[in-house]
Design a protein around this motif. Structure first.
Motif, PDB file in Angstrom:
ATOM      1  N   MET A 270       0.844  -1.203   0.000  1.00  0.00           N
ATOM      2  CA  MET A 270       0.000   0.000   0.000  1.00  0.00           C
ATOM      3  C   MET A 270       0.874   1.246   0.000  1.00  0.00           C
ATOM      4  N   THR A 271       0.483   2.243  -0.769  1.00  0.00           N
ATOM      5  CA  THR A 271       1.201   3.514  -0.794  1.00  0.00           C
ATOM      6  C   THR A 271       0.204   4.660  -0.712  1.00  0.00           C
ATOM      7  N   ALA A 272       0.642   5.753  -0.127  1.00  0.00           N
ATOM      8  CA  ALA A 272      -0.202   6.938  -0.017  1.00  0.00           C
ATOM      9  C   ALA A 272       0.688   8.172  -0.085  1.00  0.00           C
ATOM     10  N   LEU A 273       0.072   9.293  -0.427  1.00  0.00           N
ATOM     11  CA  LEU A 273       0.785  10.564  -0.459  1.00  0.00           C
ATOM     12  C   LEU A 273       0.310  11.432   0.698  1.00  0.00           C
ATOM     13  N   GLU A 274       1.261  12.023   1.405  1.00  0.00           N
ATOM     14  CA  GLU A 274       0.981  13.023   2.433  1.00  0.00           C
ATOM     15  C   GLU A 274       1.254  14.382   1.793  1.00  0.00           C
ATOM     16  N   VAL A 275       0.188  15.117   1.519  1.00  0.00           N
ATOM     17  CA  VAL A 275       0.278  16.322   0.694  1.00  0.00           C
ATOM     18  C   VAL A 275       0.097  17.577   1.537  1.00  0.00           C
ATOM     19  N   ARG A 276       1.034  18.532   1.364  1.00  0.00           N
ATOM     20  CA  ARG A 276       0.937  19.817   2.056  1.00  0.00           C
ATOM     21  C   ARG A 276       0.893  20.994   1.084  1.00  0.00           C
ATOM     22  N   ASP A 277       1.013  20.714  -0.196  1.00  0.00           N
ATOM     23  CA  ASP A 277       1.015  21.775  -1.193  1.00  0.00           C
ATOM     24  C   ASP A 277      -0.340  22.506  -1.187  1.00  0.00           C
ATOM     25  N   PRO A 278      -0.336  23.835  -1.007  1.00  0.00           N
ATOM     26  CA  PRO A 278      -1.610  24.575  -0.912  1.00  0.00           C
ATOM     27  C   PRO A 278      -2.501  24.434  -2.136  1.00  0.00           C
ATOM     28  N   ASP A 279      -1.909  24.398  -3.330  1.00  0.00           N
ATOM     29  CA  ASP A 279      -2.723  24.280  -4.546  1.00  0.00           C
ATOM     30  C   ASP A 279      -3.411  22.926  -4.615  1.00  0.00           C
ATOM     31  N   LEU A 280      -2.663  21.867  -4.314  1.00  0.00           N
ATOM     32  CA  LEU A 280      -3.270  20.536  -4.327  1.00  0.00           C
ATOM     33  C   LEU A 280      -4.312  20.398  -3.223  1.00  0.00           C
TER      34      LEU A 280
END
Length: 334
Positions: free
Chosen positions: A229-239
Protein backbone atom coordinates in the motif's frame (compact mmCIF):
# COMPACT_ATOMS: atom_id res chain seq x y z
CA UNK A 1 14.01 21.37 49.47
CA UNK A 2 10.26 21.82 50.13
CA UNK A 3 8.76 20.83 53.47
CA UNK A 4 5.09 20.68 52.46
CA UNK A 5 2.83 19.66 55.30
CA UNK A 6 0.21 16.97 54.86
CA UNK A 7 -3.36 17.40 56.09
CA UNK A 8 -2.51 15.38 59.22
CA UNK A 9 0.50 17.62 59.87
CA UNK A 10 -1.66 20.75 59.71
CA UNK A 11 -4.28 19.21 62.01
CA UNK A 12 -1.68 18.33 64.64
CA UNK A 13 -0.01 21.74 64.38
CA UNK A 14 -3.34 23.56 64.79
CA UNK A 15 -4.14 21.51 67.88
CA UNK A 16 -0.73 22.29 69.40
CA UNK A 17 -1.14 26.01 68.67
CA UNK A 18 -4.56 25.96 70.33
CA UNK A 19 -3.17 24.19 73.39
CA UNK A 20 0.51 25.24 73.76
CA UNK A 21 0.95 23.06 76.86
CA UNK A 22 -0.22 19.91 75.09
CA UNK A 23 2.26 17.12 74.48
CA UNK A 24 2.66 16.53 70.68
CA UNK A 25 2.50 12.76 71.10
CA UNK A 26 -0.64 12.92 73.23
CA UNK A 27 -2.17 15.42 70.82
CA UNK A 28 -1.58 13.03 67.91
CA UNK A 29 -3.19 10.18 69.78
CA UNK A 30 -6.16 12.44 70.54
CA UNK A 31 -6.56 12.95 66.79
CA UNK A 32 -6.78 9.18 66.32
CA UNK A 33 -3.34 8.69 64.77
CA UNK A 34 -1.79 5.26 65.21
CA UNK A 35 1.83 5.02 66.32
CA UNK A 36 3.50 4.73 62.91
CA UNK A 37 1.38 7.52 61.43
CA UNK A 38 2.15 9.78 64.40
CA UNK A 39 5.88 9.18 63.96
CA UNK A 40 5.69 10.15 60.28
CA UNK A 41 3.79 13.37 61.11
CA UNK A 42 6.20 14.30 63.92
CA UNK A 43 9.16 13.68 61.60
CA UNK A 44 7.50 15.91 59.00
CA UNK A 45 6.96 18.71 61.52
CA UNK A 46 10.50 18.26 62.81
CA UNK A 47 12.04 18.51 59.32
CA UNK A 48 9.96 21.64 58.73
CA UNK A 49 11.37 23.10 61.95
CA UNK A 50 7.97 23.37 63.67
CA UNK A 51 8.63 20.92 66.53
CA UNK A 52 11.83 19.73 68.15
CA UNK A 53 12.54 16.02 68.68
CA UNK A 54 14.48 15.37 71.87
CA UNK A 55 15.42 11.84 70.77
CA UNK A 56 14.74 9.42 67.91
CA UNK A 57 11.39 8.02 69.10
CA UNK A 58 10.95 9.92 72.33
CA UNK A 59 9.59 13.22 73.49
CA UNK A 60 8.81 16.08 71.09
CA UNK A 61 8.27 19.66 72.10
CA UNK A 62 6.43 22.43 70.26
CA UNK A 63 8.11 25.75 69.47
CA UNK A 64 6.61 29.02 70.65
CA UNK A 65 3.87 30.58 68.47
CA UNK A 66 6.28 33.38 67.41
CA UNK A 67 8.88 30.83 66.33
CA UNK A 68 6.28 28.79 64.45
CA UNK A 69 4.99 31.90 62.68
CA UNK A 70 8.51 32.87 61.63
CA UNK A 71 9.19 29.32 60.43
CA UNK A 72 5.93 29.13 58.42
CA UNK A 73 6.77 32.43 56.73
CA UNK A 74 10.24 31.10 55.94
CA UNK A 75 8.74 27.91 54.49
CA UNK A 76 6.42 29.93 52.24
CA UNK A 77 9.31 32.07 51.05
CA UNK A 78 11.37 28.95 50.34
CA UNK A 79 8.49 27.36 48.41
CA UNK A 80 7.93 30.58 46.44
CA UNK A 81 11.63 30.69 45.47
CA UNK A 82 11.45 27.08 44.30
CA UNK A 83 8.34 27.77 42.25
CA UNK A 84 9.95 30.82 40.65
CA UNK A 85 13.02 28.74 39.81
CA UNK A 86 10.78 26.05 38.31
CA UNK A 87 8.94 28.66 36.22
CA UNK A 88 12.28 29.99 35.00
CA UNK A 89 13.27 26.48 33.93
CA UNK A 90 9.98 26.09 32.05
CA UNK A 91 10.47 29.51 30.44
CA UNK A 92 13.93 28.49 29.22
CA UNK A 93 12.58 25.21 27.83
CA UNK A 94 9.69 26.97 26.06
CA UNK A 95 12.10 29.51 24.60
CA UNK A 96 14.21 26.68 23.18
CA UNK A 97 11.08 24.97 21.84
CA UNK A 98 9.92 28.19 20.19
CA UNK A 99 13.29 28.60 18.49
CA UNK A 100 13.18 24.99 17.28
CA UNK A 101 9.67 25.41 15.85
CA UNK A 102 10.71 28.60 14.05
CA UNK A 103 13.72 26.81 12.59
CA UNK A 104 11.60 23.84 11.49
CA UNK A 105 9.04 26.18 9.94
CA UNK A 106 11.78 27.96 8.01
CA UNK A 107 13.28 24.67 6.87
CA UNK A 108 9.85 23.37 5.83
CA UNK A 109 9.67 26.06 3.14
CA UNK A 110 12.35 24.16 1.25
CA UNK A 111 10.90 20.72 2.02
CA UNK A 112 8.96 18.73 -0.60
CA UNK A 113 5.22 19.44 -0.54
CA UNK A 114 4.34 15.73 -0.72
CA UNK A 115 5.82 12.64 0.91
CA UNK A 116 5.26 9.04 -0.19
CA UNK A 117 4.20 6.67 2.57
CA UNK A 118 4.82 2.98 1.95
CA UNK A 119 3.14 0.12 3.79
CA UNK A 120 0.05 -0.02 5.96
CA UNK A 121 2.04 0.56 9.16
CA UNK A 122 3.72 3.76 7.93
CA UNK A 123 0.40 5.06 6.61
CA UNK A 124 -1.38 4.24 9.90
CA UNK A 125 1.31 5.96 11.98
CA UNK A 126 1.06 9.10 9.82
CA UNK A 127 -2.74 9.16 10.08
CA UNK A 128 -2.64 8.61 13.85
CA UNK A 129 -0.20 11.49 14.24
CA UNK A 130 -2.25 13.81 12.05
CA UNK A 131 -5.48 12.93 13.87
CA UNK A 132 -3.82 13.58 17.22
CA UNK A 133 -2.77 17.06 16.05
CA UNK A 134 -6.13 17.95 14.46
CA UNK A 135 -7.55 21.10 16.02
CA UNK A 136 -10.31 22.38 13.74
CA UNK A 137 -11.63 20.07 11.02
CA UNK A 138 -11.37 16.61 9.47
CA UNK A 139 -12.81 15.89 6.00
CA UNK A 140 -12.87 12.37 4.57
CA UNK A 141 -14.17 10.34 1.61
CA UNK A 142 -14.35 6.55 1.71
CA UNK A 143 -14.89 4.71 -1.60
CA UNK A 144 -14.57 0.96 -2.03
CA UNK A 145 -16.21 -1.90 -0.18
CA UNK A 146 -17.11 -1.43 3.51
CA UNK A 147 -14.20 -2.25 5.81
CA UNK A 148 -14.42 -5.28 8.14
CA UNK A 149 -16.24 -4.76 11.43
CA UNK A 150 -13.01 -4.82 13.52
CA UNK A 151 -11.37 -2.11 11.39
CA UNK A 152 -14.47 0.10 11.57
CA UNK A 153 -14.51 -0.33 15.35
CA UNK A 154 -10.89 0.84 15.65
CA UNK A 155 -11.63 3.74 13.32
CA UNK A 156 -14.63 4.73 15.43
CA UNK A 157 -12.50 4.89 18.56
CA UNK A 158 -10.06 7.31 16.89
CA UNK A 159 -12.93 9.38 15.49
CA UNK A 160 -14.53 9.76 18.93
CA UNK A 161 -11.25 10.98 20.41
CA UNK A 162 -10.97 13.62 17.68
CA UNK A 163 -14.60 14.77 17.99
CA UNK A 164 -14.41 14.94 21.81
CA UNK A 165 -11.58 17.48 21.43
CA UNK A 166 -14.04 19.80 19.67
CA UNK A 167 -12.85 19.03 16.12
CA UNK A 168 -15.61 19.11 13.49
CA UNK A 169 -15.82 16.07 11.21
CA UNK A 170 -17.55 15.58 7.85
CA UNK A 171 -17.44 12.16 6.24
CA UNK A 172 -18.76 10.84 2.90
CA UNK A 173 -19.23 7.10 2.32
CA UNK A 174 -20.48 4.98 -0.53
CA UNK A 175 -24.16 4.12 -0.31
CA UNK A 176 -23.13 0.44 -0.22
CA UNK A 177 -22.33 1.03 3.47
CA UNK A 178 -26.09 1.12 4.02
CA UNK A 179 -26.45 -2.41 2.64
CA UNK A 180 -24.15 -3.93 5.27
CA UNK A 181 -25.45 -4.07 8.88
CA UNK A 182 -22.12 -3.20 10.52
CA UNK A 183 -21.58 -0.47 7.90
CA UNK A 184 -24.95 1.15 8.63
CA UNK A 185 -24.29 0.86 12.38
CA UNK A 186 -20.90 2.55 11.91
CA UNK A 187 -22.46 5.53 10.11
CA UNK A 188 -25.15 5.86 12.78
CA UNK A 189 -22.50 5.75 15.50
CA UNK A 190 -20.49 8.44 13.70
CA UNK A 191 -23.53 10.71 13.67
CA UNK A 192 -24.29 9.98 17.31
CA UNK A 193 -20.70 11.00 18.20
CA UNK A 194 -21.22 14.36 16.48
CA UNK A 195 -19.90 13.86 12.94
CA UNK A 196 -21.79 14.95 9.83
CA UNK A 197 -22.25 12.00 7.47
CA UNK A 198 -23.44 11.70 3.88
CA UNK A 199 -23.54 8.89 1.36
CA UNK A 200 -22.95 8.94 -2.38
CA UNK A 201 -23.46 6.48 -5.21
CA UNK A 202 -19.89 6.94 -6.41
CA UNK A 203 -16.76 8.61 -5.03
CA UNK A 204 -13.60 9.43 -7.02
CA UNK A 205 -10.89 8.40 -4.52
CA UNK A 206 -10.11 7.94 -0.85
CA UNK A 207 -9.26 11.22 0.87
CA UNK A 208 -8.54 12.55 4.36
CA UNK A 209 -7.89 16.26 4.96
CA UNK A 210 -6.73 17.51 8.37
CA UNK A 211 -7.26 21.19 9.27
CA UNK A 212 -7.00 22.04 5.54
CA UNK A 213 -3.24 21.83 6.05
CA UNK A 214 -2.39 18.24 5.11
CA UNK A 215 -4.15 15.63 2.97
CA UNK A 216 -3.74 11.89 2.54
CA UNK A 217 -4.61 10.22 -0.77
CA UNK A 218 -3.79 6.77 -2.20
CA UNK A 219 -0.76 6.59 -4.48
CA UNK A 220 -1.48 3.11 -5.81
CA UNK A 221 -4.15 0.42 -6.14
CA UNK A 222 -2.52 -2.37 -4.09
CA UNK A 223 -4.90 -2.07 -1.14
CA UNK A 224 -5.15 -5.87 -0.81
CA UNK A 225 -1.44 -6.14 0.13
CA UNK A 226 -0.67 -4.17 3.34
CA UNK A 227 3.05 -4.05 2.56
CA UNK A 228 2.49 -2.71 -0.97
CA UNK A 229 0.00 0.00 0.00
CA UNK A 230 1.20 3.51 -0.79
CA UNK A 231 -0.20 6.94 -0.02
CA UNK A 232 0.79 10.56 -0.46
CA UNK A 233 0.98 13.02 2.43
CA UNK A 234 0.28 16.32 0.69
CA UNK A 235 0.94 19.82 2.06
CA UNK A 236 1.02 21.78 -1.19
CA UNK A 237 -1.61 24.57 -0.91
CA UNK A 238 -2.72 24.28 -4.55
CA UNK A 239 -3.27 20.54 -4.33
CA UNK A 240 -5.00 20.93 -0.97
CA UNK A 241 -7.35 23.46 -2.56
CA UNK A 242 -8.13 20.99 -5.35
CA UNK A 243 -8.80 18.11 -2.95
CA UNK A 244 -11.07 20.28 -0.78
CA UNK A 245 -13.01 21.42 -3.87
CA UNK A 246 -13.55 17.77 -4.89
CA UNK A 247 -14.71 16.95 -1.37
CA UNK A 248 -17.14 19.87 -1.28
CA UNK A 249 -18.58 18.85 -4.67
CA UNK A 250 -19.16 15.30 -3.42
CA UNK A 251 -20.56 16.66 -0.17
CA UNK A 252 -23.13 18.84 -1.94
CA UNK A 253 -24.25 15.88 -4.05
CA UNK A 254 -24.22 13.43 -1.14
CA UNK A 255 -27.50 12.12 0.22
CA UNK A 256 -29.14 12.80 3.58
CA UNK A 257 -32.77 12.93 4.57
CA UNK A 258 -34.55 16.10 5.71
CA UNK A 259 -33.18 15.81 9.24
CA UNK A 260 -29.60 15.55 8.01
CA UNK A 261 -29.04 11.91 8.90
CA UNK A 262 -28.04 8.94 6.78
CA UNK A 263 -30.94 7.75 4.64
CA UNK A 264 -32.89 4.91 6.17
CA UNK A 265 -33.41 1.47 4.73
CA UNK A 266 -36.72 2.65 3.26
CA UNK A 267 -34.80 4.63 0.63
CA UNK A 268 -33.07 1.56 -0.79
CA UNK A 269 -34.92 1.82 -4.08
CA UNK A 270 -33.81 5.45 -4.53
CA UNK A 271 -30.23 4.48 -3.83
CA UNK A 272 -30.47 1.72 -6.43
CA UNK A 273 -31.70 4.22 -9.05
CA UNK A 274 -28.84 6.57 -8.21
CA UNK A 275 -26.37 3.75 -8.55
CA UNK A 276 -27.82 2.72 -11.89
CA UNK A 277 -27.59 6.30 -13.06
CA UNK A 278 -23.91 6.43 -12.06
CA UNK A 279 -23.38 3.14 -13.84
CA UNK A 280 -24.89 4.48 -17.07
CA UNK A 281 -22.71 7.59 -16.89
CA UNK A 282 -19.56 5.55 -16.36
CA UNK A 283 -20.48 3.29 -19.27
CA UNK A 284 -20.95 6.40 -21.37
CA UNK A 285 -17.42 7.45 -20.45
CA UNK A 286 -16.08 4.13 -21.73
CA UNK A 287 -15.01 2.78 -18.34
CA UNK A 288 -14.28 -0.95 -18.07
CA UNK A 289 -16.33 -3.24 -15.84
CA UNK A 290 -13.54 -3.73 -13.27
CA UNK A 291 -13.08 0.03 -12.88
CA UNK A 292 -16.84 0.56 -12.56
CA UNK A 293 -17.13 -2.14 -9.90
CA UNK A 294 -14.29 -0.56 -7.89
CA UNK A 295 -15.86 2.90 -8.15
CA UNK A 296 -19.21 1.59 -6.92
CA UNK A 297 -17.65 -0.56 -4.23
CA UNK A 298 -19.26 -3.77 -5.49
CA UNK A 299 -18.09 -7.11 -6.87
CA UNK A 300 -18.01 -7.97 -10.56
CA UNK A 301 -20.84 -10.43 -9.96
CA UNK A 302 -23.01 -7.72 -8.39
CA UNK A 303 -22.18 -5.40 -11.27
CA UNK A 304 -23.39 -8.00 -13.78
CA UNK A 305 -26.64 -8.38 -11.85
CA UNK A 306 -27.21 -4.61 -11.81
CA UNK A 307 -26.43 -4.46 -15.52
CA UNK A 308 -29.01 -7.16 -16.18
CA UNK A 309 -31.67 -5.25 -14.21
CA UNK A 310 -30.70 -2.00 -15.94
CA UNK A 311 -30.94 -3.54 -19.41
CA UNK A 312 -34.37 -4.91 -18.51
CA UNK A 313 -35.59 -1.52 -17.27
CA UNK A 314 -34.33 0.18 -20.43
CA UNK A 315 -35.57 -2.67 -22.64
CA UNK A 316 -32.19 -2.74 -24.32
CA UNK A 317 -30.36 -5.64 -25.96
CA UNK A 318 -26.90 -3.99 -25.91
CA UNK A 319 -24.97 -1.42 -23.94
CA UNK A 320 -25.06 0.98 -26.85
CA UNK A 321 -28.85 0.65 -27.04
CA UNK A 322 -29.06 1.11 -23.24
CA UNK A 323 -27.08 4.35 -23.56
CA UNK A 324 -29.34 5.62 -26.30
CA UNK A 325 -32.47 4.82 -24.26
CA UNK A 326 -30.97 6.50 -21.18
CA UNK A 327 -30.32 9.68 -23.15
CA UNK A 328 -33.84 9.60 -24.58
CA UNK A 329 -35.33 9.29 -21.09
CA UNK A 330 -33.19 12.13 -19.74
CA UNK A 331 -31.32 9.85 -17.36
CA UNK A 332 -28.03 11.42 -18.41
CA UNK A 333 -29.13 15.00 -17.85
CA UNK A 334 -26.85 16.66 -15.28
Amino acid sequence: MRHTLTDQGHRLLRLLLGEPSADPRAAGQALGMHEDELERVLDQLSRAGLVRRLDVRGEAVTLTPDAILARLVALQEEETRERLAELERYRATLSTLSSSLLRLRTESESMPQADRLVGQREISVALEGAATQARAEVLSMHPGSPLPHAMLKDSMQRNRQVIERGVSMRSIHLSTMLKVPHGRAHLAELQEAGAEVRVASVLPFRLIVIDRAVAYVPAGTAESDPEAMTALEVRDPDLLGLFISVFEFCWVHGATDSSGVVPSADTAEEELDNRELSLVRMLGQGMKDDAIARSLGISSRTLRRIMTDLMRKLRADSRFQAGAHAVARGWLDI
